[in-house]
Structures are given as C-alpha cells and as structure tokens.
Design a protein around this motif. Structure first.
Motif, PDB file in Angstrom:
ATOM      1  N   SER A   1      85.430 -19.694  98.439  1.00 36.65           N
ATOM      2  CA  SER A   1      85.353 -18.282  98.824  1.00 36.65           C
ATOM      3  C   SER A   1      84.640 -17.480  97.743  1.00 36.65           C
ATOM      4  O   SER A   1      84.608 -17.863  96.569  1.00 36.65           O
ATOM      5  N   GLY A   2      84.079 -16.335  98.149  1.00 34.20           N
ATOM      6  CA  GLY A   2      83.422 -15.480  97.173  1.00 34.20           C
ATOM      7  C   GLY A   2      82.320 -14.652  97.781  1.00 34.20           C
ATOM      8  O   GLY A   2      82.407 -14.202  98.936  1.00 34.20           O
ATOM      9  N   PHE A   3      81.245 -14.476  97.015  1.00 33.12           N
ATOM     10  CA  PHE A   3      80.178 -13.551  97.388  1.00 33.12           C
ATOM     11  C   PHE A   3      78.820 -14.163  97.046  1.00 33.12           C
ATOM     12  O   PHE A   3      78.675 -14.877  96.057  1.00 33.12           O
ATOM     13  N   THR A   4      77.820 -13.824  97.854  1.00 30.78           N
ATOM     14  CA  THR A   4      76.468 -14.264  97.578  1.00 30.78           C
ATOM     15  C   THR A   4      75.498 -13.127  97.842  1.00 30.78           C
ATOM     16  O   THR A   4      75.732 -12.279  98.701  1.00 30.78           O
ATOM     17  N   GLY A   5      74.418 -13.077  97.078  1.00 31.42           N
ATOM     18  CA  GLY A   5      73.380 -12.070  97.263  1.00 31.42           C
ATOM     19  C   GLY A   5      73.563 -10.819  96.443  1.00 31.42           C
ATOM     20  O   GLY A   5      72.613 -10.066  96.241  1.00 31.42           O
ATOM     21  N   GLY A   6      74.764 -10.565  95.966  1.00 37.35           N
ATOM     22  CA  GLY A   6      75.067  -9.386  95.168  1.00 37.35           C
ATOM     23  C   GLY A   6      76.276  -9.673  94.310  1.00 37.35           C
ATOM     24  O   GLY A   6      76.488 -10.806  93.884  1.00 37.35           O
ATOM     25  N   GLY A   7      77.084  -8.642  94.059  1.00 34.26           N
ATOM     26  CA  GLY A   7      78.226  -8.899  93.199  1.00 34.26           C
ATOM     27  C   GLY A   7      79.226  -7.766  93.175  1.00 34.26           C
ATOM     28  O   GLY A   7      79.275  -6.921  94.080  1.00 34.26           O
TER      29      GLY A   7
ATOM     30  N   ALA B   1      85.128 -29.639  81.711  1.00 35.12           N
ATOM     31  CA  ALA B   1      84.740 -30.298  82.956  1.00 35.12           C
ATOM     32  C   ALA B   1      85.911 -30.414  83.908  1.00 35.12           C
ATOM     33  O   ALA B   1      85.772 -30.286  85.130  1.00 35.12           O
ATOM     34  N   ALA B   2      87.110 -30.649  83.379  1.00 32.08           N
ATOM     35  CA  ALA B   2      88.287 -30.829  84.221  1.00 32.08           C
ATOM     36  C   ALA B   2      88.866 -29.515  84.720  1.00 32.08           C
ATOM     37  O   ALA B   2      89.482 -29.468  85.791  1.00 32.08           O
ATOM     38  N   GLY B   3      88.656 -28.416  83.959  1.00 33.13           N
ATOM     39  CA  GLY B   3      89.382 -27.206  84.277  1.00 33.13           C
ATOM     40  C   GLY B   3      88.602 -25.981  84.664  1.00 33.13           C
ATOM     41  O   GLY B   3      89.167 -25.029  85.210  1.00 33.13           O
ATOM     42  N   ALA B   4      87.288 -25.938  84.391  1.00 37.45           N
ATOM     43  CA  ALA B   4      86.534 -24.706  84.604  1.00 37.45           C
ATOM     44  C   ALA B   4      85.992 -24.603  86.024  1.00 37.45           C
ATOM     45  O   ALA B   4      85.733 -25.609  86.703  1.00 37.45           O
ATOM     46  N   GLY B   5      85.852 -23.375  86.491  1.00 37.26           N
ATOM     47  CA  GLY B   5      85.241 -23.103  87.787  1.00 37.26           C
ATOM     48  C   GLY B   5      86.241 -22.754  88.868  1.00 37.26           C
ATOM     49  O   GLY B   5      87.456 -22.778  88.665  1.00 37.26           O
ATOM     50  N   ALA B   6      85.726 -22.400  90.030  1.00 36.55           N
ATOM     51  CA  ALA B   6      86.565 -22.071  91.176  1.00 36.55           C
ATOM     52  C   ALA B   6      87.240 -23.320  91.712  1.00 36.55           C
ATOM     53  O   ALA B   6      86.725 -24.431  91.591  1.00 36.55           O
ATOM     54  N   GLY B   7      88.407 -23.127  92.323  1.00 39.58           N
ATOM     55  CA  GLY B   7      89.150 -24.236  92.895  1.00 39.58           C
ATOM     56  C   GLY B   7      89.962 -25.019  91.899  1.00 39.58           C
ATOM     57  O   GLY B   7      90.507 -26.079  92.247  1.00 39.58           O
TER      58      GLY B   7
ATOM     59  N   ARG C   1      89.357 -13.683  89.756  1.00 40.43           N
ATOM     60  CA  ARG C   1      89.604 -15.108  89.586  1.00 40.43           C
ATOM     61  C   ARG C   1      89.199 -15.909  90.823  1.00 40.43           C
ATOM     62  O   ARG C   1      89.253 -15.423  91.948  1.00 40.43           O
ATOM     63  N   ASN C   2      88.778 -17.129  90.569  1.00 43.41           N
ATOM     64  CA  ASN C   2      88.629 -18.161  91.605  1.00 43.41           C
ATOM     65  C   ASN C   2      87.604 -17.801  92.675  1.00 43.41           C
ATOM     66  O   ASN C   2      87.761 -18.136  93.845  1.00 43.41           O
ATOM     67  N   LEU C   3      86.529 -17.136  92.272  1.00 41.21           N
ATOM     68  CA  LEU C   3      85.473 -16.766  93.211  1.00 41.21           C
ATOM     69  C   LEU C   3      84.199 -17.546  92.913  1.00 41.21           C
ATOM     70  O   LEU C   3      83.896 -17.877  91.769  1.00 41.21           O
ATOM     71  N   ASN C   4      83.434 -17.827  93.963  1.00 40.62           N
ATOM     72  CA  ASN C   4      82.053 -18.275  93.840  1.00 40.62           C
ATOM     73  C   ASN C   4      81.160 -17.045  93.959  1.00 40.62           C
ATOM     74  O   ASN C   4      81.226 -16.313  94.960  1.00 40.62           O
ATOM     75  N   ILE C   5      80.356 -16.803  92.949  1.00 40.88           N
ATOM     76  CA  ILE C   5      79.465 -15.637  92.937  1.00 40.88           C
ATOM     77  C   ILE C   5      78.055 -16.153  92.690  1.00 40.88           C
ATOM     78  O   ILE C   5      77.756 -16.686  91.615  1.00 40.88           O
ATOM     79  N   SER C   6      77.194 -16.024  93.691  1.00 40.78           N
ATOM     80  CA  SER C   6      75.897 -16.687  93.612  1.00 40.78           C
ATOM     81  C   SER C   6      74.742 -15.754  93.973  1.00 40.78           C
ATOM     82  O   SER C   6      74.883 -14.822  94.751  1.00 40.78           O
ATOM     83  N   LYS C   7      73.611 -16.013  93.347  1.00 42.38           N
ATOM     84  CA  LYS C   7      72.313 -15.419  93.655  1.00 42.38           C
ATOM     85  C   LYS C   7      72.361 -13.894  93.761  1.00 42.38           C
ATOM     86  O   LYS C   7      72.003 -13.312  94.794  1.00 42.38           O
ATOM     87  N   PRO C   8      72.768 -13.215  92.676  1.00 41.46           N
ATOM     88  CA  PRO C   8      72.798 -11.747  92.694  1.00 41.46           C
ATOM     89  C   PRO C   8      71.392 -11.171  92.537  1.00 41.46           C
ATOM     90  O   PRO C   8      70.837 -11.128  91.440  1.00 41.46           O
TER      91      PRO C   8
END
Length: 321
Positions: free
Chosen positions: A100-106, A313-319, A118-125
């Motif tokens: 879950s999250g946002f794309t194209g902006g922010g 590697a084990a802990g960072a990022g969404a999910g 927390r826990n968002l995918n934020i892409s291509k702003p």
C-alpha cells in the motif's frame, strides 16, 4: 519541491504506535525498537491510541489526515497522486500490508507536529513534488517505508524522495529503503536559508538502505545529523555536510560508492563531519573540517558495521512491521 508556506488541505488531487499493530487484518507483533522512535525524533507518538480509519481513495485519505486532532489513518492499496497531500498534526499514517502507499506524488508535513509515517510504498514523485516533504514541522518519525523511482529520466524529472527543510526539527528516519533515484534526502533546501535553519534541522537516520541512489544520502545544511547503521550501495556521493552542518557518521556500510562522506562540495561554506566505525568499502572521504558533534543527546545502540548489511536487509522497508 514547493516552498510556498501557505497552509493548504492538499496541493493537487487527481483521482502512536501501540505495542501491537494490525496490518492487512493480521496482528503484527513489533519489538520495542519498532514501537517508538529513537534518535532526535524520540517522543513522537502520532495519533497514539486513536481509533484507526482505513481509506483506499485519495479523497478519503485527504479528508482523513486533515486537522490537528489525534488520528490513525490506514492506507489500503496504492493511490495515485499528482502533487502532495498535506498531513495535519498528531497523525499516524500507516500502510496496510506490504504494497500500500502512493505513486506519482507524495505527502507534505507542513507547519505540523507529532507525525508518524510508516509502512508505505512511495514511488516516482514527479517534480516538483517530493515523496515526503517535512517543512516547518517538529517531532516526525519516518519509519519502515519503501521509497523508489527510476534513473531512466533526467535527474530533475523526479524530485527528492525525502526532503526536510524550513527549520524542521527532531526528526528520525529509520528502517526505510531508498532505491533507483538521483536525489535521495535533502536536509535544508538552500544555502541562503541560514537565518531560519540555524539551530534546527536535527535529524537521525538509522538502519536505512540506499540502493542505486546517486547522491544526498543525506545532504545536510546548517543542521545536526546522526547517520548510523545504514547500508549504502552504488552511490556517487553519499553523506554531504555543508554550510556549517555537523554530521556524525557512525558504523555504516558503504559498497560500490565513490565518495562516502564529503564536507567541501557545492556550497561556499564547508560543513563538518566525524567518522567512526564505518566500513567504507574502498570509498573515498573528503573531510575538510572535523566536527564537534560526537555525543548525541539521546540513548541509542549502534551495532557493529559487520552486522549492518544483514540487519538492514532483514528489517528495512515496507511490509516488515
């Protein structure tokens, strides 16, 4: 990145933490380190125990995060933005599941305090929107998000993944991934903003992964930064301290990176840096001024650089919460 300081509900529309959280309908236990921020952002509680509201559309999200009452807003699914949505004070924004999250902006945290993202995918702003802008705000925790773009376009096609500016203060950036981008994280937007920024811009970055991010990891003007236990891969210029900023770079790992830390590029006034316990991986350093910031004013535990890559590697990022 917008520098208009007028308060708006959102720029363009198109289309705290408890001991246990529910993500994607499943209870997720979190360690003590993940239920509250450490570093300069310690004490940030966001919406606290407010009853969560789940949204899946842009209009519902913009309405849910408005205002300064305590609130927890859960984002379900990927929402397309054009520009940025403003986040009010005393807010927790929490992605559902791993995608879950946002794309194209922010998102923009402006003239606000006590905000958790927390826990968002934020892409291509798309420029001029950052993935997240923190502006004239205090007590902010950016945690376990996945920021990304691509490097198939000109460096100005997208804006920053995470920019912190205009005297923002007491911010922690932890356990995030940043990948495939030119301009990672800018702290202090201009060499000419010293009157506003001096004495502010205190930011901690820990346990983040920067992969194929060209520069600004971070770039810090005027403020005080603590960069520890991060993993940087494939940067041209990583940590950049300038305009009198004080940066402590501690127990990080740099790989396939040209310059790990610099204090003497791009601005008329150099910054300061202190390095200790890092694995530079053959990267160069350009330290024209050794800093005086050696003891952060908070409790933390920095793991040895030898374990950082595996931990991140084990802990960072969404999910991952």
């Amino acid at each position: 990145m917008s520098t208009n300081l007028s308060r708006r509900r959102f720029m363009v529309m198109t289309g705290g933490a408890a001991a246990a959280m529910t993500l994607g309908g499943l209870p997720q236990a979190a360690s003590a380190a993940e239920t509250a921020p450490t570093g300069f952002g310690a004490g940030t509680t966001g919406g606290g125990s407010a009853t969560p509201v789940t949204v899946s559309t842009l209009s519902a999200f913009a309405a849910a995060v408005e205002g300064d009452a305590a609130k927890v807003v859960r984002v379900s699914g990927l929402i397309t933005l054009s520009g940025q949505v403003d986040i009010g004070s005393n807010t927790t924004v929490l992605g559902v599941g791993s995608s879950s999250g946002f794309t194209g902006g922010g998102l923009r945290i402006i003239e606000a305090t006590n905000v958790i993202v927390r826990n968002l995918n934020i892409s291509k702003p798309l420029a001029p929107a950052d993935g997240i802008t923190v502006q004239e705000s205090t007590r902010v925790w950016i945690d376990h998000n996945a920021f990304s773009a691509d490097r198939d376009h000109d460096k100005d096609y997208y804006d920053g993944l995470l920019d912190i500016n205009h005297a923002s203060d007491y911010v922690t950036v932890s356990w995030n991934t940043f990948r495939d981008h030119f301009k990672g994280s800018l702290v202090g937007h201009s060499d000419n903003n010293g009157d506003e920024d001096t004495g502010h811009l205190r930011v901690t970055y820990h346990h983040n992964q920067f992969n194929n991010v060209y520069s600004r990891i971070p770039s810090l003007r005027f403020g005080t930064g603590h960069f520890y236990n991060n993993h940087v891969v494939g940067a041209d210029t990583a940590c950049h301290s300038r305009m009198g900023a004080q940066l402590l770079v501690e127990n990080n790992v740099f790989a396939s990176t040209k310059v790990a830390v610099t204090t003497n590029r791009s601005s008329d006034i150099d910054g300061y840096a202190v390095l200790r316990g890092n694995d530079l991986g053959g990267a160069a350093t350009e330290i024209s001024q050794v800093g005086s910031f050696t003891t952060p004013p908070y409790s933390y535990t920095a793991e040895a650089a030898s374990t950082v890559a595996a931990s991140v590697a084990a802990g960072a990022g969404a999910g991952r919460i």
